[in-house]
Design a protein around this motif. Structure first.
Motif, PDB file in Angstrom:
ATOM      1  N   SER A  64       0.824  -1.203   0.000  1.00 61.81           N
ATOM      2  CA  SER A  64       0.000   0.000   0.000  1.00 61.81           C
ATOM      3  C   SER A  64       0.860   1.255   0.000  1.00 61.81           C
ATOM      4  O   SER A  64       0.581   2.211  -0.723  1.00 61.81           O
ATOM      5  CB  SER A  64      -0.923  -0.010   1.226  1.00 61.81           C
ATOM      6  N   THR A  65       1.922   1.244   0.774  1.00 58.88           N
ATOM      7  CA  THR A  65       2.805   2.411   0.831  1.00 58.88           C
ATOM      8  C   THR A  65       3.523   2.600  -0.492  1.00 58.88           C
ATOM      9  O   THR A  65       3.628   3.724  -0.992  1.00 58.88           O
ATOM     10  CB  THR A  65       3.806   2.279   1.998  1.00 58.88           C
ATOM     11  N   LEU A  66       4.019   1.520  -1.080  1.00 58.33           N
ATOM     12  CA  LEU A  66       4.685   1.633  -2.376  1.00 58.33           C
ATOM     13  C   LEU A  66       3.724   2.121  -3.456  1.00 58.33           C
ATOM     14  O   LEU A  66       4.138   2.820  -4.385  1.00 58.33           O
ATOM     15  CB  LEU A  66       5.309   0.303  -2.791  1.00 58.33           C
ATOM     16  N   ASP A  67       2.451   1.773  -3.336  1.00 59.75           N
ATOM     17  CA  ASP A  67       1.468   2.264  -4.295  1.00 59.75           C
ATOM     18  C   ASP A  67       1.336   3.789  -4.192  1.00 59.75           C
ATOM     19  O   ASP A  67       1.114   4.458  -5.187  1.00 59.75           O
ATOM     20  CB  ASP A  67       0.108   1.608  -4.060  1.00 59.75           C
ATOM     21  N   GLY A  68       1.497   4.314  -2.992  1.00 59.57           N
ATOM     22  CA  GLY A  68       1.374   5.753  -2.787  1.00 59.57           C
ATOM     23  C   GLY A  68       2.673   6.502  -2.916  1.00 59.57           C
ATOM     24  O   GLY A  68       2.689   7.702  -3.176  1.00 59.57           O
ATOM     25  N   ASP A  69       3.807   5.808  -2.735  1.00 60.55           N
ATOM     26  CA  ASP A  69       5.084   6.513  -2.678  1.00 60.55           C
ATOM     27  C   ASP A  69       6.231   5.514  -2.782  1.00 60.55           C
ATOM     28  O   ASP A  69       6.184   4.449  -2.183  1.00 60.55           O
ATOM     29  CB  ASP A  69       5.187   7.232  -1.325  1.00 60.55           C
ATOM     30  N   CYS A  70       7.233   5.875  -3.535  1.00 57.85           N
ATOM     31  CA  CYS A  70       8.433   5.023  -3.582  1.00 57.85           C
ATOM     32  C   CYS A  70       9.629   5.810  -3.058  1.00 57.85           C
ATOM     33  O   CYS A  70      10.748   5.627  -3.493  1.00 57.85           O
ATOM     34  CB  CYS A  70       8.672   4.490  -4.993  1.00 57.85           C
ATOM     35  N   GLY A  71       9.361   6.700  -2.116  1.00 58.80           N
ATOM     36  CA  GLY A  71      10.407   7.528  -1.542  1.00 58.80           C
ATOM     37  C   GLY A  71      10.484   7.366  -0.037  1.00 58.80           C
ATOM     38  O   GLY A  71      10.493   6.244   0.486  1.00 58.80           O
ATOM     39  N   PRO A  72      10.504   8.483   0.688  1.00 62.75           N
ATOM     40  CA  PRO A  72      10.722   8.451   2.133  1.00 62.75           C
ATOM     41  C   PRO A  72       9.684   7.645   2.925  1.00 62.75           C
ATOM     42  O   PRO A  72      10.043   6.994   3.898  1.00 62.75           O
ATOM     43  CB  PRO A  72      10.684   9.919   2.537  1.00 62.75           C
ATOM     44  N   CYS A  73       8.436   7.679   2.521  1.00 68.28           N
ATOM     45  CA  CYS A  73       7.425   6.902   3.261  1.00 68.28           C
ATOM     46  C   CYS A  73       7.685   5.407   3.119  1.00 68.28           C
ATOM     47  O   CYS A  73       7.563   4.652   4.084  1.00 68.28           O
ATOM     48  CB  CYS A  73       6.014   7.238   2.786  1.00 68.28           C
TER      49      CYS A  73
END
Length: 178
Positions: A64-73
């Motif tokens: 879920s996090t990678l779907d929203g962001d591939c950076g600091p989060c």
């Protein structure tokens, strides 16, 4: 005084995980009350179900996090998972798109990906999770799949969006495409 306390807690969190908390400080400057809302978010996504299902939950949160962001989060989720004892290799396999080789964590990852995309396979993965790890684990993965994108979207909405970065798994660096 309350802003000083909140900012101190934010700095402490940032130091613990080497995480840029500037957006949190900005929220505090605008509205300390909004920080309390931000602090309640972990209560939502941290419903983890049974200990046996932790790898499954971790995979769902990472997807879920990678779907929203591939950076600091995404890096923060990886760092927190590693600090909690998650297996480094299965985390990396999931991030590299090889969740089918990542066992229980990969099952959670594939479930979250399918749920986010409204793929009918989500039902198959959810049933498999419930059968192997119990209904509480399946529920915890639904919470994780729904919540991992909250912070990246919030940060982008505040003008703190980040470009994709290299993700550090401690022994391996993985570069993800945007």
């Amino acid at each position: 005084m309350i802003r000083s306390f909140l900012n101190a807690q934010i700095r402490k969190f940032g130091r613990r995980f080497n995480y840029d908390t500037s957006y949190m400080h900005e929220i505090c400057a605008v509205s300390p009350g909004a920080v309390y809302g931000l602090l309640k978010l972990p209560e939502f996504y941290r419903y983890r179900g049974p200990a046996l299902g932790q790898p499954v939950w971790t995979g769902a949160l990472l997807a879920s996090t990678l779907d929203g962001d591939c950076g600091p989060c995404a890096q923060l989720v990886i760092d927190m998972a590693l600090a909690a004892g998650a297996d480094r290799e299965t985390l990396r396999l999931c991030a590299e798109g090889q969740a089918d080789k990542a066992g229980a964590m990969g099952l959670g990852f594939r479930f979250a990906e399918a749920a986010i995309k409204a793929d009918p396979m989500a039902d198959k993965f959810r049933s498999e999770i419930a059968r192997e790890f119990g209904e509480k684990c399946a529920l915890s993965c639904a919470f994780a799949a729904a919540s991992g994108r909250i912070y990246p979207v919030l940060k982008r909405g505040m003008g703190h969006g980040q470009a994709c970065q290299r993700l550090d798994f401690g022994d391996t660096i993985v570069t993800l495409a945007a």
